[in-house]
Design a protein around this motif. Structure first.
Motif, PDB file in Angstrom:
ATOM      1  N   VAL A   1      -8.621  -8.324  33.238  1.00 29.13           N
ATOM      2  CA  VAL A   1      -9.259  -7.933  31.786  1.00 29.13           C
ATOM      3  C   VAL A   1      -8.709  -8.855  30.935  1.00 29.13           C
ATOM      4  CG1 VAL A   1      -9.265  -5.815  30.394  1.00 29.13           C
ATOM      5  CG2 VAL A   1      -8.997  -5.661  32.854  1.00 29.13           C
TER       6      VAL A   1
ATOM      7  N   VAL B   1      -8.885  -8.648  26.642  1.00 30.06           N
ATOM      8  CA  VAL B   1      -8.793  -7.873  25.502  1.00 30.06           C
ATOM      9  C   VAL B   1      -9.033  -8.820  24.160  1.00 30.06           C
ATOM     10  CG1 VAL B   1      -7.688  -6.275  23.966  1.00 30.06           C
ATOM     11  CG2 VAL B   1      -7.742  -5.905  26.410  1.00 30.06           C
TER      12      VAL B   1
ATOM     13  N   LEU C   1      -2.503   0.245  27.462  1.00 31.25           N
ATOM     14  CA  LEU C   1      -3.888  -0.299  27.745  1.00 31.25           C
ATOM     15  C   LEU C   1      -3.975  -0.323  29.239  1.00 31.25           C
ATOM     16  CD1 LEU C   1      -6.586  -0.760  26.846  1.00 31.25           C
ATOM     17  CD2 LEU C   1      -5.919  -2.956  26.229  1.00 31.25           C
ATOM     18  N   LYS C   2      -2.905  -1.260  29.886  1.00 28.73           N
ATOM     19  CA  LYS C   2      -2.991  -1.438  31.266  1.00 28.73           C
ATOM     20  C   LYS C   2      -3.031  -0.382  32.212  1.00 28.73           C
ATOM     21  CE  LYS C   2      -0.522  -4.878  32.898  1.00 28.73           C
ATOM     22  NZ  LYS C   2       0.814  -5.890  33.096  1.00 28.73           N
TER      23      LYS C   2
ATOM     24  N   LEU D   1      -6.322   1.548  31.818  1.00 26.16           N
ATOM     25  CA  LEU D   1      -7.267   0.849  32.407  1.00 26.16           C
ATOM     26  C   LEU D   1      -6.915   0.933  33.893  1.00 26.16           C
ATOM     27  CD1 LEU D   1      -7.680  -2.371  30.386  1.00 26.16           C
ATOM     28  CD2 LEU D   1      -9.408  -0.428  30.714  1.00 26.16           C
TER      29      LEU D   1
ATOM     30  N   ARG E   1      -8.616   4.165  34.832  1.00 24.08           N
ATOM     31  CA  ARG E   1      -9.578   4.175  34.897  1.00 24.08           C
ATOM     32  C   ARG E   1     -10.249   3.531  36.269  1.00 24.08           C
ATOM     33  NH1 ARG E   1     -14.265   3.277  30.107  1.00 24.08           N
ATOM     34  NH2 ARG E   1     -15.875   3.124  31.342  1.00 24.08           N
ATOM     35  N   PHE E   2     -10.069   2.526  36.281  1.00 22.95           N
ATOM     36  CA  PHE E   2     -10.642   1.543  37.632  1.00 22.95           C
ATOM     37  C   PHE E   2     -10.107   1.627  38.826  1.00 22.95           C
ATOM     38  CE2 PHE E   2     -11.722  -0.839  33.430  1.00 22.95           C
ATOM     39  CZ  PHE E   2     -13.198  -0.914  33.722  1.00 22.95           C
TER      40      PHE E   2
ATOM     41  N   ILE F   1      -4.057  -4.014  36.907  1.00 22.45           N
ATOM     42  CA  ILE F   1      -4.706  -4.825  35.779  1.00 22.45           C
ATOM     43  C   ILE F   1      -3.946  -5.954  35.527  1.00 22.45           C
ATOM     44  CG2 ILE F   1      -5.567  -4.612  33.555  1.00 22.45           C
ATOM     45  CD1 ILE F   1      -6.966  -2.986  35.303  1.00 22.45           C
TER      46      ILE F   1
ATOM     47  N   LEU G   1      -3.740  -8.526  32.454  1.00 18.24           N
ATOM     48  CA  LEU G   1      -4.355  -8.211  31.248  1.00 18.24           C
ATOM     49  C   LEU G   1      -4.145  -9.628  30.562  1.00 18.24           C
ATOM     50  CD1 LEU G   1      -5.383  -6.208  29.194  1.00 18.24           C
ATOM     51  CD2 LEU G   1      -3.299  -5.925  28.355  1.00 18.24           C
TER      52      LEU G   1
ATOM     53  N   ILE H   1     -12.867  -4.849  25.097  1.00 15.77           N
ATOM     54  CA  ILE H   1     -12.325  -5.121  26.581  1.00 15.77           C
ATOM     55  C   ILE H   1     -13.213  -5.493  27.451  1.00 15.77           C
ATOM     56  CG2 ILE H   1     -10.903  -3.435  28.454  1.00 15.77           C
ATOM     57  CD1 ILE H   1     -10.106  -1.755  26.040  1.00 15.77           C
TER      58      ILE H   1
ATOM     59  N   ALA I   1     -13.858  -6.122  31.062  1.00 18.70           N
ATOM     60  CA  ALA I   1     -13.229  -5.753  32.558  1.00 18.70           C
ATOM     61  C   ALA I   1     -14.523  -6.195  33.620  1.00 18.70           C
ATOM     62  CB  ALA I   1     -12.630  -4.475  32.354  1.00 18.70           C
TER      63      ALA I   1
ATOM     64  N   THR J   1     -17.688  -4.503  33.549  1.00 20.49           N
ATOM     65  CA  THR J   1     -17.805  -3.578  32.301  1.00 20.49           C
ATOM     66  C   THR J   1     -17.233  -3.975  30.889  1.00 20.49           C
ATOM     67  OG1 THR J   1     -17.253  -1.710  34.044  1.00 20.49           O
ATOM     68  CG2 THR J   1     -16.794  -1.035  31.650  1.00 20.49           C
TER      69      THR J   1
END
Length: 177
Positions: A109, A111, A125-126, A129, A132-133, A137, A139, A153, A155, A158
């Motif tokens: 990802v 950013v 944030l990690k 994410l 969510r995924f 992650i 990053l 972001i 990803a 996405t």
């Protein structure tokens, strides 16, 4: 997608398959990173295009110190040299890294933010994410003052645009339509 990336994809897949069969993904990853760094060197790039240097002579430049000339990795590099594909070695390494991350359940990802992310922000944030995924992650963050505020972001497939610039653009679109 560039032509080099298209040419590199089957070689990256072949390297990944060879490394996975040998249980040496991390080892091949570091070897490919070395070879990619060599391929990016401007002096080496001039040698690659020089007809005085054959593929066999060049292939040795891309092998890490101590790599045996008859190893699977050396044979892979020799195949690239024989097919005049040494210039795309950096793209092969990038493709290999992407396949390795996917196999390990890691999502890369990026950013973009107007200011540098603080460590706590990056960790939060990690974690969000990853939830969510459903993947680990990896990053990276870059400073892009054009976002004005917030962040964009990226990803993989996405893109989450939480930037002030993006909001202003969406507002302008809704006002004009």
């Amino acid at each position: 997608m560039s032509s080099a990336e298209s040419l590199a994809r089957p070689y990256a897949r072949a390297a990944f398959d060879l490394a996975r069969e040998a249980g040496a993904l991390a080892e091949w990853s570091s070897k490919l990173e070395f070879a990619a760094a060599v391929a990016r060197d401007p002096q080496v790039q001039t040698l690659i295009g020089n007809p005085a240097f054959g593929g066999d002579k060049l292939a040795g430049l891309f092998l890490p110190q101590g790599e045996k000339a008859d190893s699977t990795f050396a044979n892979f590099v020799a195949t690239l040299a024989a097919n005049r594909r040494l210039p795309i070695l950096a793209d092969v390494a990038d493709g290999f890294a992407a396949l390795k991350r996917a196999a390990e359940g890691v999502l890369k990802v990026n950013v973009r933010a107007a200011v540098a992310l603080e460590a706590g922000q990056a960790d939060a944030l990690k974690a969000a994410l990853a939830k969510r995924f459903g993947r680990e992650i990896e990053l990276t963050s870059t400073i892009d003052e054009s976002v004005i505020g917030g962040a964009v972001i990226d990803a993989g497939d996405t893109v989450i645009d939480g930037s002030v610039r993006g909001r202003l653009e969406r507002l302008a679109q809704s006002l004009t339509h």
